[in-house]
Write an enzyme that holds these catalytic residues in place. Structure first.
Site, PDB file in Angstrom:
ATOM      1  N   SER A   1       0.861  -1.187   0.000  1.00  0.00           N
ATOM      2  CA  SER A   1       0.000   0.000   0.000  1.00  0.00           C
ATOM      3  C   SER A   1       0.896   1.235   0.000  1.00  0.00           C
ATOM      4  O   SER A   1       1.526   1.555   1.017  1.00  0.00           O
ATOM      5  CB  SER A   1      -0.914   0.011   1.230  1.00  0.00           C
ATOM      6  OG  SER A   1      -1.849  -1.033   1.154  1.00  0.00           O
TER       7      SER A   1
ATOM      8  N   LYS B   1      -7.229   1.904  -2.924  1.00  0.00           N
ATOM      9  CA  LYS B   1      -6.798   1.462  -1.591  1.00  0.00           C
ATOM     10  C   LYS B   1      -6.796   2.627  -0.610  1.00  0.00           C
ATOM     11  O   LYS B   1      -7.181   2.484   0.555  1.00  0.00           O
ATOM     12  CB  LYS B   1      -5.411   0.829  -1.653  1.00  0.00           C
ATOM     13  CG  LYS B   1      -4.850   0.396  -0.290  1.00  0.00           C
ATOM     14  CD  LYS B   1      -5.755  -0.601   0.419  1.00  0.00           C
ATOM     15  CE  LYS B   1      -5.308  -0.891   1.847  1.00  0.00           C
ATOM     16  NZ  LYS B   1      -4.070  -1.672   1.924  1.00  0.00           N
TER      17      LYS B   1
ATOM     18  N   LYS C   1       0.319   5.763   8.125  1.00  0.00           N
ATOM     19  CA  LYS C   1       0.961   5.940   6.811  1.00  0.00           C
ATOM     20  C   LYS C   1      -0.085   6.038   5.709  1.00  0.00           C
ATOM     21  O   LYS C   1      -0.019   6.921   4.839  1.00  0.00           O
ATOM     22  CB  LYS C   1       1.917   4.765   6.560  1.00  0.00           C
ATOM     23  CG  LYS C   1       2.623   4.769   5.215  1.00  0.00           C
ATOM     24  CD  LYS C   1       1.944   3.866   4.191  1.00  0.00           C
ATOM     25  CE  LYS C   1       1.949   2.421   4.604  1.00  0.00           C
ATOM     26  NZ  LYS C   1       1.339   1.546   3.572  1.00  0.00           N
TER      27      LYS C   1
END
Length: 298
Positions: free
Chosen positions: A103, A178, A246
């Protein structure tokens, strides 16, 4: 080298952590020849015990691979593993299909695709949702960006890892979807945490209340998968707050670049950051509950 569907593939799998280890194991069970590499020896040994092959370096893993799958934590790791002097692109044969399931930012996926094209390597960005449980149970949701023809070739591999495998657009689109996924998940977790504290303060039986909520419009996969851990305060990491922090950075930065407002998402990103500041970064993201409890004096 073209990847032909419905045959055994020679796969290099780089990154055998909480997610990558089970995923590589499923590919072995599906009959593929999987060579694994990780910075730590234990997950490589586990894969070898399951019938995979162990590699001592990226170069060794990639040497004879038709498909390379990377599953590492963040942008710097992808850049090092793929673009580094001794990385994937330095050793992959022309025609190899590189599937990055990390990701990361859409921009990094675009940079990887451009560098790969210069050496004749095809790429897909294919991040996943479902956490450790989804990886272990092979029920991940996989959102894939890249060329449609490459997606068709990769699909038999991806369906060994997940139950929802969707081509969402060109290179970078997988990472964009995502980011949206992580925005929604963080929002669900935060609101579920607030609901739990609210119900506890009211003295309501949590099990009964959550049964009712789960059966109505308030129901969600987040509620189904996280309720037991949140009620029990078991925050053993399946997906750490550090990683979700993150990801929230990715979605807020991307939204800023696009001019897309995130009034609630930006607040949730700050609450995730606050959880890290309070020492919860290594816990499962369900530990957002602890932040609400702190505010409530519980």
């Amino acid at each position: 080298m073209s990847v032909t569907p419905a045959r055994t593939r020679r796969i290099a799998f780089i990154g055998l952590g909480i997610m990558g280890g089970p995923m590589a194991g499923h590919l072995v069970k599906a009959g593929h020849q999987v060579t694994g590499f990780d910075l730590f020896p234990e997950p490589v040994e586990r894969l070898a015990a399951q019938g995979g092959r162990a590699a001592a370096s990226v170069a060794e893993a990639v040497a004879d691979a038709e498909v390379v799958i990377t599953m590492v934590p963040a942008d710097p790791h992808v850049r090092a593993v793929v673009l580094g002097d001794d990385g994937v692109l330095a050793h992959a044969a022309p025609g190899t299909l590189l599937i990055d399931m990390s990701s990361i930012t859409p921009g990094t996926s675009l940079d990887v695709a451009a560098a790969a094209a210069r050496v004749g390597v095809r790429t897909l960005d294919a991040p996943v949702s479902g956490g450790e449980a989804g990886a272990v149970e092979a029920v991940l949701s996989i959102m894939v960006g890249g060329a449609a023809a490459d997606f068709v070739e990769a699909r038999p591999l991806l369906t060994a890892l997940g139950t929802t495998v969707v081509h969402v657009g060109p290179t970078g689109a997988g990472q964009t979807v995502k980011a949206a996924n992580q925005l929604v998940v963080a929002g669900h977790l935060q609101i579920l945490a607030e609901a739990l504290v609210f119900l506890r303060k009211a003295g309501v039986d949590l099990g009964s209340a959550l049964d009712v909520l789960g059966g109505g419009l308030a129901g969600s996969t987040v509620l189904t998968r996280k309720r037991a851990a949140m009620v029990a305060h078991d925050f053993t990491p399946g997906f750490r707050i550090d990683l979700h922090h993150k990801d929230m950075g990715i979605v807020t930065e991307t939204a800023r670049a696009l001019g897309a407002p995130l009034p609630v998402g930006s607040l949730v990103a700050q609450l995730v950051q606050a959880a890290r500041a309070n020492g919860d970064g290594g816990l499962d993201h369900a530990a957002l509950l602890r932040g609400v409890e702190r505010l409530a004096g519980q």
